[in-house]
Design a protein around this motif. Structure first.
Motif, mmCIF file in Angstrom:
data_model
loop_
_atom_site.group_PDB
_atom_site.id
_atom_site.type_symbol
_atom_site.label_atom_id
_atom_site.label_comp_id
_atom_site.label_asym_id
_atom_site.label_seq_id
_atom_site.Cartn_x
_atom_site.Cartn_y
_atom_site.Cartn_z
ATOM 1 N N LEU A 9 1.083 -1.245 -0.077
ATOM 2 C CA LEU A 9 0.093 -0.094 0.109
ATOM 3 C C LEU A 9 0.877 1.133 0.043
ATOM 4 C CD1 LEU A 9 -0.396 1.510 2.948
ATOM 5 C CD2 LEU A 9 -1.411 -0.761 3.605
ATOM 6 N N LEU A 10 2.263 1.059 0.115
ATOM 7 C CA LEU A 10 3.228 2.263 0.268
ATOM 8 C C LEU A 10 3.719 2.359 -1.040
ATOM 9 C CD1 LEU A 10 4.561 2.000 3.866
ATOM 10 C CD2 LEU A 10 2.523 3.096 3.110
ATOM 11 N N THR A 11 3.716 1.373 -1.858
ATOM 12 C CA THR A 11 4.367 1.683 -3.145
ATOM 13 C C THR A 11 3.285 2.014 -4.396
ATOM 14 O OG1 THR A 11 5.414 -0.611 -2.531
ATOM 15 C CG2 THR A 11 5.497 -0.068 -4.789
ATOM 16 N N GLY A 12 3.947 3.150 -4.998
ATOM 17 C CA GLY A 12 3.341 3.766 -6.058
ATOM 18 C C GLY A 12 3.308 2.806 -7.149
ATOM 19 N N ALA A 13 2.092 2.682 -7.916
ATOM 20 C CA ALA A 13 2.173 2.034 -9.100
ATOM 21 C C ALA A 13 2.622 3.038 -10.604
ATOM 22 C CB ALA A 13 0.668 1.525 -9.611
ATOM 23 N N GLY A 14 3.326 2.509 -11.304
ATOM 24 C CA GLY A 14 4.000 3.385 -12.376
ATOM 25 C C GLY A 14 4.818 2.626 -13.161
ATOM 26 N N ALA A 15 5.466 3.342 -14.147
ATOM 27 C CA ALA A 15 6.276 2.590 -15.079
ATOM 28 C C ALA A 15 7.723 2.521 -14.443
ATOM 29 C CB ALA A 15 6.799 3.699 -16.306
ATOM 30 N N VAL A 16 8.325 1.548 -15.092
ATOM 31 C CA VAL A 16 9.699 0.962 -14.540
ATOM 32 C C VAL A 16 10.738 2.022 -15.054
ATOM 33 C CG1 VAL A 16 11.534 -0.558 -14.639
ATOM 34 C CG2 VAL A 16 9.124 -1.349 -14.463
ATOM 35 N N VAL A 17 11.721 2.863 -14.284
ATOM 36 C CA VAL A 17 12.496 3.714 -14.544
ATOM 37 C C VAL A 17 13.920 3.298 -14.681
ATOM 38 C CG1 VAL A 17 13.369 6.029 -14.191
ATOM 39 C CG2 VAL A 17 10.859 5.504 -13.899
ATOM 40 N N ALA A 18 14.879 3.205 -15.328
ATOM 41 C CA ALA A 18 16.094 2.733 -15.564
ATOM 42 C C ALA A 18 16.982 3.255 -14.437
ATOM 43 C CB ALA A 18 16.561 2.628 -16.736
ATOM 44 N N ALA A 19 18.007 2.869 -13.951
ATOM 45 C CA ALA A 19 18.845 3.323 -13.096
ATOM 46 C C ALA A 19 19.485 4.463 -13.632
ATOM 47 C CB ALA A 19 19.778 2.330 -12.647
ATOM 48 N N ALA A 218 5.522 8.316 -8.622
ATOM 49 C CA ALA A 218 5.571 6.603 -8.856
ATOM 50 C C ALA A 218 6.893 6.128 -9.066
ATOM 51 C CB ALA A 218 4.740 6.229 -10.128
ATOM 52 N N LEU A 219 7.301 5.144 -8.390
ATOM 53 C CA LEU A 219 8.602 4.695 -8.587
ATOM 54 C C LEU A 219 8.680 3.305 -9.373
ATOM 55 C CD1 LEU A 219 9.887 5.236 -4.782
ATOM 56 C CD2 LEU A 219 10.134 6.642 -6.640
ATOM 57 N N THR A 220 9.296 2.232 -9.043
ATOM 58 C CA THR A 220 9.158 1.117 -9.864
ATOM 59 C C THR A 220 7.965 0.069 -9.678
ATOM 60 O OG1 THR A 220 11.626 1.237 -9.950
ATOM 61 C CG2 THR A 220 10.748 -0.925 -10.574
ATOM 62 N N SER A 221 7.333 -0.243 -10.431
ATOM 63 C CA SER A 221 6.352 -0.993 -10.327
ATOM 64 C C SER A 221 6.676 -2.267 -10.019
ATOM 65 C CB SER A 221 5.488 -0.928 -11.714
ATOM 66 O OG SER A 221 4.311 -2.140 -11.746
ATOM 67 N N GLY A 222 5.745 -2.963 -9.026
ATOM 68 C CA GLY A 222 6.089 -4.145 -8.292
ATOM 69 C C GLY A 222 7.198 -4.143 -7.469
ATOM 70 N N VAL A 223 7.912 -3.228 -6.993
ATOM 71 C CA VAL A 223 8.755 -3.120 -6.036
ATOM 72 C C VAL A 223 8.117 -2.499 -4.840
ATOM 73 C CG1 VAL A 223 11.139 -2.557 -5.522
ATOM 74 C CG2 VAL A 223 10.859 -3.348 -7.745
ATOM 75 N N GLU A 239 13.661 1.783 -2.438
ATOM 76 C CA GLU A 239 12.719 0.692 -2.631
ATOM 77 C C GLU A 239 13.592 -0.624 -2.681
ATOM 78 O OE1 GLU A 239 10.850 1.533 -6.344
ATOM 79 O OE2 GLU A 239 12.661 1.427 -7.400
ATOM 80 N N GLY A 240 13.070 -1.658 -2.675
ATOM 81 C CA GLY A 240 13.485 -2.989 -3.026
ATOM 82 C C GLY A 240 12.790 -4.147 -2.437
ATOM 83 N N ASN A 241 12.926 -5.435 -3.188
ATOM 84 C CA ASN A 241 12.291 -6.552 -2.623
ATOM 85 C C ASN A 241 13.444 -7.540 -2.256
ATOM 86 O OD1 ASN A 241 9.815 -5.893 -3.737
ATOM 87 N ND2 ASN A 241 10.073 -6.625 -5.535
ATOM 88 N N ALA A 242 12.779 -8.433 -0.936
ATOM 89 C CA ALA A 242 13.675 -9.404 -0.539
ATOM 90 C C ALA A 242 14.055 -10.402 -1.698
ATOM 91 C CB ALA A 242 13.147 -10.108 0.743
ATOM 92 N N TYR A 243 15.282 -11.203 -1.573
ATOM 93 C CA TYR A 243 15.772 -12.310 -2.217
ATOM 94 C C TYR A 243 14.617 -13.224 -2.273
ATOM 95 C CZ TYR A 243 20.598 -10.284 -3.176
ATOM 96 O OH TYR A 243 21.651 -9.617 -3.566
ATOM 97 N N PRO A 244 14.282 -13.686 -3.408
ATOM 98 C CA PRO A 244 13.155 -14.863 -3.393
ATOM 99 C C PRO A 244 13.999 -16.290 -3.121
ATOM 100 C CG PRO A 244 14.084 -14.656 -5.825
ATOM 101 C CD PRO A 244 14.519 -13.410 -4.838
ATOM 102 N N GLY A 245 15.329 -16.312 -2.943
ATOM 103 C CA GLY A 245 16.007 -17.464 -2.566
ATOM 104 C C GLY A 245 17.467 -17.098 -2.477
ATOM 105 N N SER A 246 18.432 -17.871 -2.931
ATOM 106 C CA SER A 246 19.829 -17.649 -2.720
ATOM 107 C C SER A 246 20.245 -16.385 -3.339
ATOM 108 C CB SER A 246 20.650 -18.730 -3.353
ATOM 109 O OG SER A 246 20.224 -20.069 -2.679
#
Length: 321
Positions: A9-19, A218-223, A239-246
């Protein structure tokens, strides 16, 4: 927090922006301006302060704050054994030099600690947090300020509370000690917004004068959004997601953003690989330390480790332009 959907709910939806992309997206709604300051370079020089340090509880570090004049560091996290929506928090004081635990406080019914602030008044540190938890989402409906008291427990009903924006929700504060300002991030029906106030006025409960105000782009969609900081005429977003695994460098979604309040747009971003080999590695928390340009550092944090034994990690940028 382990459950990323609760951060959504704190993540804005929007276009992905390259670094490194500048000036994206189009200028957002804003009012007023601040005296221009230097800004941190998102891909610039920096380093780390410590890795894999335990906190008072074993849950994920959500945020941290520095009391620069007194050289103190504090972290915030959901209290171990509490539900995600309870609003029960643990604050830990750590040694800035070694990351060793120096003390703790418990907060009952406050929020999620996405962002906390620290303010020095002489030798006393005052902590700014959200409070008055909405148990439907685990976030605070107001903000508060209280003195650090090691080993004590505060309840939301025992502190002075303010709601700076009458129709706002999901409040979090950020303290700009050097420039004497308080930032307040909050939700409206159209997304997240940030207001800037005089810190002296805010501590007296006066939020009638808004120094600057804008809708967060908006920042990165899905992050997941993971923290923010105010310093001078810029706001920094994390922003950032946790690793899904290793751990793998290709999994890194953690990105630093810089927003120019006066220009009304994002002016810098950088996908960082700092600490990429950490187990779990979830971006968590952002704060500024320093009282001059020469000593200023923009810190960004990560949670690491396995469930039941999460650890704190801090990295920084100290190049200004």
């Amino acid at each position: 927090m382990d459950n990323l959907s609760r951060r959504g709910l704190l993540t804005g939806a929007g276009a992905v922006v390259a670094a490194g992309t500048l000036g994206v997206p189009a200028a957002t709604a804003r009012t007023l301006s601040l005296p221009t300051s230097k800004r941190f370079v998102m891909g610039g020089a920096g380093g780390e302060i410590f890795r894999s340090k335990p906190l008072q509880d074993v849950t994920v570090m959500q945020s941290f704050a520095f009391d620069t004049p007194n050289n103190r560091l504090f972290t915030g996290q959901v209290r171990a054994g509490s539900s995600a929506n309870s609003g029960n928090l643990t604050l830990t004081q750590l040694s800035i030099d070694t990351g060793a635990i120096l003390g703790h406080m418990y907060l009952t019914g406050f929020g999620h600690a996405v962002s906390i602030g620290a303010e020095a008044v002489g030798s006393t540190t005052y902590i700014w947090t959200e409070t008055d938890v909405d148990t439907a989402n685990g976030r605070g409906r107001q903000i508060t300020r209280f003195p650090w008291r090691n080993g004590t427990t505060l309840t939301s009903t025992s502190v002075t509370k303010w709601k700076p924006v009458a129709n706002g929700t999901v409040f979090t504060p950020a303290v700009d000690q050097r420039y004497g300002r308080l930032g307040v991030r909050y939700a409206l029906s159209d997304g997240m917004h940030i207001n800037v106030y005089s810190l002296a006025a805010a501590r007296a409960g006066d939020f009638s004068t808004v120094l600057a105000s804008f809708k967060q782009p908006a920042l990165t969609s899905g992050v997941a959004f993971q923290g923010w900081a105010l310093y001078g005429s810029y706001v920094y977003l994390w922003e950032g997601n946790a690793y899904p695994g290793s751990p793998n460098q290709d999994d890194v979604t953690s990105k630093l953003w810089c927003y120019d309040i006066n220009a009304g747009q994002l002016v810098d971003s950088f996908r960082t690989l700092a600490g990429w080999s950490l187990t779990y590695r979830e971006a968590e928390g952002m704060a500024v330390y320093g009282s001059t340009d020469a000593t200023a550092r923009l810190y960004f944090g990560f949670a690491s480790g396995v469930a039941g034994d999460r650890r704190a990690n801090l990295f920084y940028r100290n190049e200004l332009t």
